[in-house]
Design a protein around this motif. Structure first.
Motif, PDB file in Angstrom:
ATOM      1  N   ASP A 363       0.725  -1.256   0.073  1.00 55.18           N
ATOM      2  CA  ASP A 363      -0.171  -0.036   0.020  1.00 55.18           C
ATOM      3  C   ASP A 363       0.910   1.244  -0.060  1.00 55.18           C
ATOM      4  N   ASP A 364       0.307   2.442   0.328  1.00 52.71           N
ATOM      5  CA  ASP A 364       0.984   3.727   0.181  1.00 52.71           C
ATOM      6  C   ASP A 364       2.337   3.464   1.327  1.00 52.71           C
ATOM      7  N   LYS A 365       2.097   2.919   2.277  1.00 51.39           N
ATOM      8  CA  LYS A 365       3.038   2.896   3.178  1.00 51.39           C
ATOM      9  C   LYS A 365       4.232   2.051   3.276  1.00 51.39           C
ATOM     10  N   ILE A 366       3.961   1.026   2.435  1.00 53.46           N
ATOM     11  CA  ILE A 366       4.927  -0.191   2.364  1.00 53.46           C
ATOM     12  C   ILE A 366       5.103  -0.586   0.813  1.00 53.46           C
ATOM     13  N   LYS A 367       6.300  -0.385   0.444  1.00 53.03           N
ATOM     14  CA  LYS A 367       6.677  -0.459  -1.049  1.00 53.03           C
ATOM     15  C   LYS A 367       7.379  -1.890  -1.153  1.00 53.03           C
ATOM     16  N   ARG A 368       7.477  -2.607  -2.432  1.00 59.00           N
ATOM     17  CA  ARG A 368       8.263  -3.935  -2.618  1.00 59.00           C
ATOM     18  C   ARG A 368       9.735  -3.732  -2.474  1.00 59.00           C
ATOM     19  N   SER A 369      10.190  -4.399  -1.754  1.00 54.89           N
ATOM     20  CA  SER A 369      11.881  -4.449  -1.691  1.00 54.89           C
ATOM     21  C   SER A 369      12.316  -4.914  -2.759  1.00 54.89           C
ATOM     22  N   GLU A 370      13.551  -4.547  -3.139  1.00 57.55           N
ATOM     23  CA  GLU A 370      14.199  -4.858  -4.377  1.00 57.55           C
ATOM     24  C   GLU A 370      15.405  -5.994  -4.274  1.00 57.55           C
ATOM     25  N   GLN A 371      15.334  -6.440  -3.069  1.00 53.74           N
ATOM     26  CA  GLN A 371      16.430  -7.430  -2.692  1.00 53.74           C
ATOM     27  C   GLN A 371      16.004  -8.835  -2.987  1.00 53.74           C
ATOM     28  N   PHE A 372      16.843  -9.889  -3.607  1.00 51.02           N
ATOM     29  CA  PHE A 372      16.525 -10.969  -3.808  1.00 51.02           C
ATOM     30  C   PHE A 372      15.830 -11.722  -2.881  1.00 51.02           C
ATOM     31  N   GLY A 373      14.719 -12.411  -3.058  1.00 49.74           N
ATOM     32  CA  GLY A 373      14.252 -13.150  -1.991  1.00 49.74           C
ATOM     33  C   GLY A 373      12.915 -12.450  -1.572  1.00 49.74           C
TER      34      GLY A 373
END
Ligand code: GLY
Ligand code: MN
Length: 464
Positions: A363-373
């Motif tokens: 949501d607006d508060k949590i964005k997807r990590s770019e770290q493998f896994g």
């Protein structure tokens, strides 16, 4: 089906969340396998099912936000249809089951849409995922098929996600009930995990079980002694004593609701010491993650907690080393646990993934990590009472990944590659449960948890 009023309430709730205009939901159509009249098993679109409940091809639903009207478009059968399909209820009779009064032939949908376009009223639609519906929407809305995803209504997506994410009491009762079929599928697979049996015999048998209960499987069965391949649909191996058999499978009810569990059985009924050690780490991870689930916690934090239990466990048997917190922050666990902890579940096994995972799990508060896994985590946002989600940690020994990380010295300060190489033929272990977030914490769905401790699983395999 649920009572008619359930569908009416859902539509009214949705209507109250959008500002103005028309919402259009296309149901699914038959999909040909190899020629038009030889079709795959029909599966209704999940959002259509949620708001309009009818599970048959050739339907579209319209919700008018401004005048409070709900309409279902669809054609009555003709004599040719009756000859091949038998007598069918009329559209008038069908729509009553979902508290809709107005119904018109499908051809009239185009008139309604073009009139709405002419009047410059907003038209809300969800991103289509089937080619036939892309073509239909392209024609109806005069939007090129390739642009439909971008032009889909974000306002509608967000409203539907908000409603469907919180399972109502009817849905929870239904999910609790169908879990017993998931239980039966998994305990049957365990009992069949005997030397000399082909994976396909077990996969086919449990799929048949799902069909025998009037539904189907909620996704193609994953069943293999090569569990390090995360979604292994190859069922050609013959099982031998000492193999580990992973089974990731679920039931989909007639109403479309899913179960999704993973269990791992020792072929013949006895885990080796080496297998027990890894199994127990995955089980501890699954239990620790479930214990942490409660309203208000971010699922990404539960995922990271799971990662730290994996690291602690692997350190205890010498496969990892160093500071656990630092290892998790560096993503070192992902060589063994290269996927997310879980996903939302409901009418879809990966609930609402057709809208785009980021709308459902972020949501607006949590964005997807770019770290493998961690980047593969499908659900990261804050949990709320009424969410249904899976908890499915795993530990895998994927030779190609081990070699890549070893050659490139990725996270070599946290991984003992020399020792890991002794596990190259181990396979993989994943343990998955279906969890309801409650007001105070959570509970496992269903009456009984599918056998999961080492003793329970061994006993079940041995009870063939
Ligand atoms: N159980 C299959 C999946 O979650 O992708
Ligand atoms: Mn799953």
């Amino acid at each position: 089906m649920f009572d008619a009023i359930v569908y009416q309430d859902r539509r009214n709730k949705l209507r109250s969340m959008l500002k103005s205009g028309l919402i259009i939901f296309l149901g699914n159509n038959e999909s040909p396998m190899n020629y038009p009249s030889n079709t795959y098993r029909f599966r209704q679109d999940s959002t259509f099912l949620y708001f309009f409940g009818l599970s048959m091809p050739g339907l579209a639903g319209v919700i008018d936000i401004d005048n409070g009207k709900d309409v279902i478009f669809g054609n009555d059968v003709d004599i040719d249809d009756i000859i091949w399909m038998g007598p069918q209820p009329s559209m008038k009779e069908l729509v009553q089951k979902v508290a809709v009064i107005e119904t018109y032939p499908m051809a009239m949908l185009a008139d309604v849409i073009s009139d709405t376009i002419k009047r410059k009223r907003a038209i809300h639609f969800l991103p289509p995922y089937r080619a036939e519906n892309k073509l239909t929407l392209e024609k109806l809305l005069v939007i090129p098929a390739a642009s439909l995803k971008d032009k889909a209504s974000v306002e509608l997506i967000k409203a539907v996600v908000a409603i469907r994410s919180i399972k109502d009491n009817f849905e929870i009762a239904h999910l609790d009930e169908i879990m017993s079929i998931g239980y039966q599928m998994h305990t049957t697979a365990m009992k069949m995990a005997q030397p000399g049996v082909y994976e396909r015999e077990i996969a086919g048998f449990i799929e048949g079980l799902a069909l025998s209960h009037g539904g189907t499987v909620s996704f193609p069965v994953i069943l293999s002694k090569r569990g390090e391949t995360l979604h292994n649909h190859n069922h050609s191996n013959k099982l031998a004593a000492g193999d580990l058999m992973i089974c990731d499978a679920g039931f989909e009810s007639e109403m479309g609701y899913a179960t999704d569990h993973t269990r791992v059985a020792p072929v013949g009924g006895k885990f080796s010491q080496k297998q027990k050690e890894i199994y127990q780490i995955v089980l501890d991870t699954n239990n620790a993650a479930i214990n942490a689930i409660k309203p208000g916690i971010q699922y990404r934090d539960v995922h990271l907690l799971a990662a730290s239990v994996v690291v602690e466990g692997l350190k205890s048997i010498g496969l990892m080393k160093g500071d656990t917190k630092e290892a998790v922050a560096a993503g070192a666990h992902a060589m063994f646990f290269p996927h997310g902890l879980g996903h939302m579940m409901g009418i879809d096994v990966h609930d609402m993934e057709d809208f785009g995972e980021n709308y459902v799990g972020y949501d607006d508060k949590i964005k997807r990590s770019e770290q493998f896994g961690t980047a593969y985590l499908r659900l990261a946002r804050k949990l709320q009472p009424g969410f249904v989600l899976t908890v499915e940690p795993g530990i895998y020994f994927i030779p190609a990944l081990i070699d890549k990380w070893n050659q490139e010295r990725i996270n070599s300060n946290f991984i003992n590659f020399e020792k890991v190489n002794k596990y190259r033929d181990f396979g993989g272990i994943r343990l998955e449960d279906d969890i309801l977030v409650t007001e105070t914490g959570n509970r496992n769905l269903g009456k009984k948890r599918i056998p999961i401790t080492i003793e329970e699983v061994e006993k079940t395999v041995q009870s063939k």
